[in-house]
Design a protein around this motif. Structure first.
Motif, PDB file in Angstrom:
ATOM      1  N   PHE A 160     -81.909  37.648  34.839  1.00 15.70           N
ATOM      2  CA  PHE A 160     -82.837  36.824  34.276  1.00 15.70           C
ATOM      3  C   PHE A 160     -84.383  37.586  34.369  1.00 15.70           C
ATOM      4  N   ASP A 161     -84.589  38.496  35.236  1.00 21.04           N
ATOM      5  CA  ASP A 161     -85.494  39.863  35.184  1.00 21.04           C
ATOM      6  C   ASP A 161     -86.877  38.622  36.012  1.00 21.04           C
ATOM      7  N   LEU A 162     -86.149  38.349  37.528  1.00 21.72           N
ATOM      8  CA  LEU A 162     -86.143  37.656  38.263  1.00 21.72           C
ATOM      9  C   LEU A 162     -86.817  38.478  40.082  1.00 21.72           C
ATOM     10  N   LEU A 163     -86.424  38.870  39.911  1.00 22.04           N
ATOM     11  CA  LEU A 163     -85.915  40.279  41.018  1.00 22.04           C
ATOM     12  C   LEU A 163     -87.665  40.435  41.513  1.00 22.04           C
ATOM     13  N   GLN A 164     -88.031  40.673  41.549  1.00 26.99           N
ATOM     14  CA  GLN A 164     -90.047  40.828  41.946  1.00 26.99           C
ATOM     15  C   GLN A 164     -90.243  38.970  42.540  1.00 26.99           C
ATOM     16  N   SER A 165     -89.643  38.280  42.437  1.00 26.66           N
ATOM     17  CA  SER A 165     -89.875  36.440  42.770  1.00 26.66           C
ATOM     18  C   SER A 165     -89.285  36.698  43.865  1.00 26.66           C
ATOM     19  N   VAL A 166     -87.568  37.101  43.942  1.00 30.84           N
ATOM     20  CA  VAL A 166     -86.757  37.599  44.956  1.00 30.84           C
ATOM     21  C   VAL A 166     -87.174  38.240  46.438  1.00 30.84           C
ATOM     22  N   ASN A 167     -87.775  39.124  45.641  1.00 34.33           N
ATOM     23  CA  ASN A 167     -88.606  40.064  46.882  1.00 34.33           C
ATOM     24  C   ASN A 167     -89.742  39.766  47.562  1.00 34.33           C
ATOM     25  N   ALA A 168     -90.634  39.095  46.784  1.00 33.16           N
ATOM     26  CA  ALA A 168     -91.764  38.393  47.390  1.00 33.16           C
ATOM     27  C   ALA A 168     -91.361  36.851  48.476  1.00 33.16           C
ATOM     28  N   TRP A 169     -89.785  35.978  47.691  1.00 29.51           N
ATOM     29  CA  TRP A 169     -89.353  35.349  48.974  1.00 29.51           C
ATOM     30  C   TRP A 169     -89.020  35.582  49.990  1.00 29.51           C
ATOM     31  N   THR A 170     -88.390  37.031  50.345  1.00 27.33           N
ATOM     32  CA  THR A 170     -87.495  37.761  50.829  1.00 27.33           C
ATOM     33  C   THR A 170     -88.802  39.015  51.873  1.00 27.33           C
TER      34      THR A 170
END
Length: 320
Positions: A160-170
């Motif tokens: 769903f093209d949310l890898l950047q968000s996941v990287n920000a959370w981690t």
């Protein structure tokens, strides 16, 4: 008490240093200058003070959460980032982002807390089913569980093209902390105080079900309380500033080596050392490549992994 006061004074000095570091000029001359005073005051009130408070609150809460995890599992190598708790919170954030992207931050925190609680409970359930022949089995199980949950999160984030968000959370990063965007961390601070008030009960629960039950303690209730505190603290920090790896593992071990395992006595030291370590890592990240900034998650990962390996190589029976 005298040493505790000295440690508090050192933390205050680090906090003052943190306030003065940055691209914007925040010297005394700038603060009291007729021309630059208003701009310097805005930088101080909107950015520097909130950032420093966020660092102290996050460092304190995450270190205490790691202590509770180690008490409940009776293992010195466990903390939210080695038990699948952080990865579960990230999965919860992904779920709420997919299904309710406009949800307020508080709702995101509650959903992430629920997932973190479920992930931690699953970790403890797996531990009951696995023969624990070595102290290292426990963190290995947690790392494997975290890897599985992280892989699921990455798959759907990529889909769903949310890898950047996941990287920000981690990846822990305080550069985006401003007034109005860190206040959720006061919830983590309140939970930390509550953990201190329940320190004696958590200590007894850490001695095992039979021992705690014989002393009249409601073992299951106390364990559930500890898990809720850990899950909510982890989710709050992940939602606000991202993951701070190894913090909850290193600080309790260092304090334990210094003053022993009495939780009520050690928690103030754990809180101070946790906040101080995060402040130092943040300062290093801000000055190492000035005027650019290295995310604190990167600095914490390097420092924490090195200290983690040191603890592993020590092979002390008291850490098992």
């Amino acid at each position: 008490m005298k040493r505790l006061l000295v440690a508090t004074a050192m933390l205050i000095v680090l906090a003052l240093i943190s306030l003065l570091i940055g691209v914007g000029d925040l010297s005394l001359s700038a603060l009291f200058s007729p021309k630059e005073g208003q701009q310097a005051a805005q930088i101080l009130l909107i950015s520097r003070i909130p950032r420093t408070l966020a660092i102290i609150l996050a460092g304190t809460a995450m270190a205490v959460a790691g202590t509770i995890m180690q008490m409940l599992t009776r293992n010195r190598f466990v903390e939210p980032s080695t038990a699948g708790t952080v990865e579960s919170a990230s999965l919860g954030l992904l779920v709420v982002t997919l299904f309710a992207p406009e949800a307020p931050v508080l709702v995101k925190m509650l959903v992430a807390s629920g997932f973190a609680l479920a992930g931690t409970a699953l970790f403890l359930r797996i531990l009951k089913l696995v023969p624990l022949r070595s102290a290292m089995t426990v963190p290995l199980v947690g790392v494997m569980l975290g890897g599985i949950v992280g892989a699921i999160t990455t798959f759907f984030a990529y889909r769903f093209d949310l890898l950047q968000s996941v990287n920000a959370w981690t990846t822990g990063d305080f550069s985006g902390v401003l007034r109005g965007r860190y206040e959720l961390l006061w919830v983590a601070s309140a939970l930390t105080i509550f953990a201190y008030l329940a320190a004696d009960r958590l200590t007894l629960a850490g001695m095992g079900r039979d021992f705690a039950t014989n002393l009249g303690l409601r073992y299951r209730s106390i364990v559930s309380l500890g898990l809720v505190i850990v899950a909510m603290v982890t989710a709050t920090i992940v939602v606000t500033v991202g993951m701070l790896p190894f913090l909850g593992l290193i600080v309790p071990n260092v304090v334990s080596l210094m003053i022993g395992d009495n939780m009520r006595r050690s928690l103030p030291w754990i809180a101070l050392l946790g906040a101080g370590l995060v402040l130092v890592c943040d300062i290093v990240g801000r000055v190492a490549y000035y005027p650019y900034e290295i995310p604190i998650g990167t600095i914490m990962g390097i420092v924490g992994s090195g200290l983690f390996l040191f603890l592993l190589l020590q092979g002390r029976d008291r850490l098992a």
